[in-house]
Structures are given as structure tokens and as C-alpha cells.
Write a protein that holds these residues in place. Structure first.
Motif, mmCIF file in Angstrom:
data_model
loop_
_atom_site.group_PDB
_atom_site.id
_atom_site.type_symbol
_atom_site.label_atom_id
_atom_site.label_comp_id
_atom_site.label_asym_id
_atom_site.label_seq_id
_atom_site.Cartn_x
_atom_site.Cartn_y
_atom_site.Cartn_z
ATOM 1 N N ALA B 43 -19.748 -42.689 46.952
ATOM 2 C CA ALA B 43 -19.473 -43.208 48.318
ATOM 3 C C ALA B 43 -18.151 -43.551 48.280
ATOM 4 N N ALA B 44 -17.459 -44.089 47.117
ATOM 5 C CA ALA B 44 -16.043 -44.520 47.392
ATOM 6 C C ALA B 44 -15.309 -43.199 47.643
ATOM 7 N N ALA B 45 -15.695 -42.198 47.035
ATOM 8 C CA ALA B 45 -14.847 -40.923 47.047
ATOM 9 C C ALA B 45 -14.959 -40.396 48.554
ATOM 10 N N LYS B 46 -16.240 -40.634 48.905
ATOM 11 C CA LYS B 46 -16.386 -40.114 50.531
ATOM 12 C C LYS B 46 -15.319 -40.889 51.367
ATOM 13 N N GLN B 47 -15.188 -42.124 51.108
ATOM 14 C CA GLN B 47 -14.479 -43.084 51.826
ATOM 15 C C GLN B 47 -13.181 -42.552 51.624
ATOM 16 N N ALA B 48 -12.719 -42.370 50.437
ATOM 17 C CA ALA B 48 -11.289 -41.824 50.571
ATOM 18 C C ALA B 48 -10.892 -40.619 50.876
ATOM 19 N N LEU B 49 -12.082 -39.670 51.216
ATOM 20 C CA LEU B 49 -11.826 -38.190 51.674
ATOM 21 C C LEU B 49 -11.591 -38.583 53.387
ATOM 22 N N LYS B 50 -12.292 -39.557 53.815
ATOM 23 C CA LYS B 50 -12.029 -39.830 55.162
ATOM 24 C C LYS B 50 -10.751 -40.487 55.528
ATOM 25 N N VAL B 51 -10.266 -41.322 54.770
ATOM 26 C CA VAL B 51 -9.124 -42.055 54.949
ATOM 27 C C VAL B 51 -7.837 -41.470 54.332
ATOM 28 N N SER B 52 -7.716 -40.924 53.060
ATOM 29 C CA SER B 52 -6.519 -40.342 52.565
ATOM 30 C C SER B 52 -6.195 -39.277 53.073
ATOM 31 N N LYS B 53 -4.457 -38.902 53.269
ATOM 32 C CA LYS B 53 -4.171 -37.802 53.469
ATOM 33 C C LYS B 53 -3.095 -37.047 52.249
ATOM 34 N N ASN B 54 -3.280 -37.801 51.011
ATOM 35 C CA ASN B 54 -2.958 -37.476 49.931
ATOM 36 C C ASN B 54 -3.642 -36.449 49.251
ATOM 37 N N LYS B 55 -2.873 -35.291 49.031
ATOM 38 C CA LYS B 55 -3.555 -34.295 48.620
ATOM 39 C C LYS B 55 -4.036 -34.404 47.010
ATOM 40 N N THR B 56 -3.219 -34.775 46.068
ATOM 41 C CA THR B 56 -3.829 -35.313 44.899
ATOM 42 C C THR B 56 -4.885 -36.293 44.756
ATOM 43 N N VAL B 57 -4.916 -37.405 45.732
ATOM 44 C CA VAL B 57 -6.064 -38.162 45.974
ATOM 45 C C VAL B 57 -7.165 -37.667 46.337
ATOM 46 N N ARG B 58 -6.961 -36.454 47.471
ATOM 47 C CA ARG B 58 -8.206 -35.965 48.033
ATOM 48 C C ARG B 58 -8.755 -35.168 46.910
ATOM 49 N N ASP B 59 -8.166 -34.154 46.165
ATOM 50 C CA ASP B 59 -8.489 -33.365 45.066
ATOM 51 C C ASP B 59 -9.583 -34.222 44.150
ATOM 52 N N PHE B 60 -9.032 -35.387 43.603
ATOM 53 C CA PHE B 60 -9.607 -36.011 42.843
ATOM 54 C C PHE B 60 -10.934 -36.633 43.485
ATOM 55 N N ALA B 61 -10.865 -37.101 44.674
ATOM 56 C CA ALA B 61 -11.984 -37.815 45.471
ATOM 57 C C ALA B 61 -13.187 -36.426 45.494
ATOM 58 N N GLN B 62 -12.606 -35.217 45.519
ATOM 59 C CA GLN B 62 -13.692 -34.146 46.018
ATOM 60 C C GLN B 62 -14.243 -33.832 44.572
ATOM 61 N N GLU B 63 -13.516 -34.054 43.405
ATOM 62 C CA GLU B 63 -14.010 -33.761 41.988
ATOM 63 C C GLU B 63 -15.144 -34.858 41.684
ATOM 64 N N MET B 64 -14.778 -36.212 42.217
ATOM 65 C CA MET B 64 -15.902 -37.066 42.123
ATOM 66 C C MET B 64 -17.077 -36.562 42.747
ATOM 67 N N VAL B 65 -17.119 -36.371 43.965
ATOM 68 C CA VAL B 65 -18.146 -36.086 44.634
ATOM 69 C C VAL B 65 -19.026 -34.959 43.798
ATOM 70 N N ARG B 66 -18.321 -33.923 43.442
ATOM 71 C CA ARG B 66 -18.928 -32.532 43.219
ATOM 72 C C ARG B 66 -19.421 -33.005 41.735
ATOM 73 N N ASP B 67 -18.687 -33.516 40.684
ATOM 74 C CA ASP B 67 -19.279 -34.096 39.637
ATOM 75 C C ASP B 67 -20.541 -35.063 39.479
ATOM 76 N N HIS B 68 -20.325 -36.114 40.172
ATOM 77 C CA HIS B 68 -21.247 -37.116 40.270
ATOM 78 C C HIS B 68 -22.668 -36.740 40.985
ATOM 79 N N GLU B 69 -22.331 -35.906 41.984
ATOM 80 C CA GLU B 69 -23.726 -35.433 42.695
ATOM 81 C C GLU B 69 -24.516 -34.416 41.744
ATOM 82 N N ALA B 70 -23.691 -33.773 40.725
ATOM 83 C CA ALA B 70 -24.198 -32.734 39.761
ATOM 84 C C ALA B 70 -25.153 -33.668 38.878
ATOM 85 N N VAL B 71 -24.543 -34.698 38.172
ATOM 86 C CA VAL B 71 -25.216 -35.576 37.297
ATOM 87 C C VAL B 71 -26.266 -36.002 37.920
ATOM 88 N N ASN B 72 -26.292 -36.738 39.104
ATOM 89 C CA ASN B 72 -27.234 -37.180 39.724
ATOM 90 C C ASN B 72 -28.352 -36.546 40.083
#
Lengths: 107, 172
Positions: B43-72
Motif C-alpha cells: 500500500a505504501a509503495a502504491k501511494q509512492a507510485l501515485k505521488v513520486s516522480k523520482n525514477k529511483t524512488v519509483r523503481d524501488f516502489a515497483q520492486e516492493m509491490v512485485r516482491d511483496h505480492e509474490a511473498v503474499n
């Protein structure tokens, strides 16, 4: 996914250790598994060999050369192939999980 | 009822600790904590993907969504296979409350201020979850498959913590 590994570089010097391609009959295929956030060990290689990386993990991983010589981007359940075309040592890591590291040596 | 609770520190929303008397959460409670922790980070990563325009931050957030969804997804499949119903507990409730507060805080921020707060919190959050996995959740897990998944999760989340620390240093 198949990536050519035209040369393996000696990490310390950056010098290319180019050798003549061996006879095709000597080539072998090695399967290396990626699982639980770890690369399996890569056995000793010879030029002409093929290394197949199989991502059995639940996460997306890459096999990325530390010096940009090759990159395999593997979704869960997918496999990618490297052809070893020269002797030397190569180190690699996962772009998404940089703590995952491995190496291989070809003679 | 599970006795393990996280204490929310005044210094940082997610700087929490497991008190000395915490002991032996059940597998059902552990599954709920782990799943909740993953969902909150998604949820935090999706919030970041909506707000942030920083590529480094967005890449990190995408990684969080991808990895945590896989674990869950793996965790859900495992509890189904084991016929375990994840059980809400004080720890998962505390994590959710802290995440709600952080989400509200982030909701008032934009641009570089948002990026800094999101990543700073990601460092603290992963540190907290990793500490809990190591000290309480993994040692308490009874089922071997659950323990193995938690151990893989710990390796993954340590990577996330290191990645978050790297991003935090980069966007300072």
C-alpha cells in the motif's frame, strides 16, 4: 532468453582472456538453479559450454554481469542461457536484489 | 491470544520493538503478521507510485509491490494448503495503525519531501520487520514450510532494507 557471453573478463585487470573456441563435441550444458534468493553454484566451465539459469524462486531475478557483458532478466519459473565463448572469470549479481552475487570461471 | 506486541516508539512511526515478555505466537498469528506487513508495504509503495516522480524512488516502489505480492501469494497458498486461518493479533493491529498514521503523513507531502519521508520510513519499516522476523517470528514458527518462507522473506527484506538505505543516501 539467450545471451551471448562473448568474453569473460579477468576481474582484477580487465584484460580479455580470449582463446580459440574448442571443438563443439567438448561443449557441455550446465543447469544452475536460482531459488530462495540465492544462485546455485556454477561448476567449472570450458569455452563452448552453455549455462542455463533456471529461476525457481517466487521473485523476479536477473543474472547481470558486473561489467555489463551479459544480462538475463528472469521472471519466476523462467530460464535463460549464456554461451561461454572465452576463458576467464565473470562475476554477476541480481539487479533487483544486489546482495545476490555469483561468479563463474571458464578455462 | 498472542502476547507478542510491538511498541510504537515516539521517535519514528515504525521504530518498534518486541518486548521481553513476548513469546511464541502461533503459526496462524505469524501468518497474519507476515501477510499484514507485506500488504502494508504494498500500500505504501502504491501511494509512492501515485505521488513520486523520482525514477529511483519509483523503481524501488515497483520492486516492493512485485516482491511483496509474490511473498503474499505464496503465503496465501501455504495457509490454504495447511488449513490455517490467519489470526489477527495485537502485533498486526499495531502495524496497521502505524501504517495508517504514516499514510496520512505522506498524504500531506509532495515532491522531494514525500520521497524523503517515504524512503526514510521504508528503511525503518524493513528494519523493524526484519528484527521481528529474526527474534520472534522465525524462531516461533512450528511448520517447516512456514519457517522456510519466513526465512526467504527475511533474506528478501534485508535486501529491501539495503536498497532503501541506498536510495535514501542517493536522494538526500
Amino acid at each position: 532468453m539467450v545471451a551471448r557471453l562473448p568474453t569473460l573478463c579477468a576481474a582484477a585487470t580487465g584484460a580479455l582472456l580470449l582463446v580459440a573456441a574448442p571443438a563443439p563435441a567438448a561443449a557441455a550444458t550446465h543447469v544452475v538453479t536460482i531459488d530462495k534468493m540465492k544462485y546455485g553454484a556454477v561448476p567449472p566451465l570450458k569455452t563452448g559450454d552453455t549455462v542455463v539459469f533456471v529461476n525457481k524462486d517466487i521473485f523476479r531475478h536477473t543474472v547481470t554481469s558486473s561489467n555489463n557483458r551479459f544480462n538475463l532478466d528472469l521472471m519466476p519459473g523462467k530460464r535463460g542461457t549464456l554461451h561461454i565463448n572465452s576463458a576467464g572469470r565473470a562475476t554477476f549479481y541480481c539487479k533487483y536484489h544486489p546482495g545476490m552475487r555469483g561468479s563463474m570461471i571458464a578455462k | 491470544m498472542m502476547r507478542a506486541t510491538f511498541l510504537i516508539s515516539a521517535a519514528a512511526a515504525f521504530a518498534v520493538s518486541v518486548p521481553a515478555q513476548a513469546a511464541n505466537p502461533t503459526d496462524a498469528q505469524i501468518a497474519h503478521i507476515a501477510y499484514t506487513a507485506g500488504n502494508l508495504d504494498i500500500a505504501a509503495a502504491k501511494q509512492a507510485l501515485k505521488v513520486s516522480k523520482n525514477k529511483t524512488v519509483r523503481d524501488f516502489a515497483q520492486e516492493m509491490v512485485r516482491d511483496h505480492e509474490a511473498v503474499n501469494a505464496k503465503a496465501l497458498a501455504l495457509v490454504k494448503k495447511l488449513h490455517v486461518t490467519p489470526e489477527a493479533n495485537t502485533t498486526s493491529t499495531s502495524l496497521t495503525k502505524a501504517a495508517d498514521a504514516e499514510r496520512a503523513k505522506l498524504g500531506k507531502l509532495k515532491g522531494a519531501a514525500f520521497d524523503r519521508e517515504y524512503i526514510t520510513n521504508e528503511v525503518a519499516y524493513h528494519k523493524t520487520v526484519n528484527g521481528a522476523l529474526k527474534s520472534t517470528l522465525i524462531p516461533s514458527a512450528n511448520n517447516g514450510e512456514l519457517k522456510s518462507l519466513l526465512e526467504t522473506g527475511l533474506t528478501l527484506f534485508q535486501e529491501h532494507q539495503a536498497h532503501a538505505e541506498h536510495v535514501a543516501a542517493k536522494i538526500k
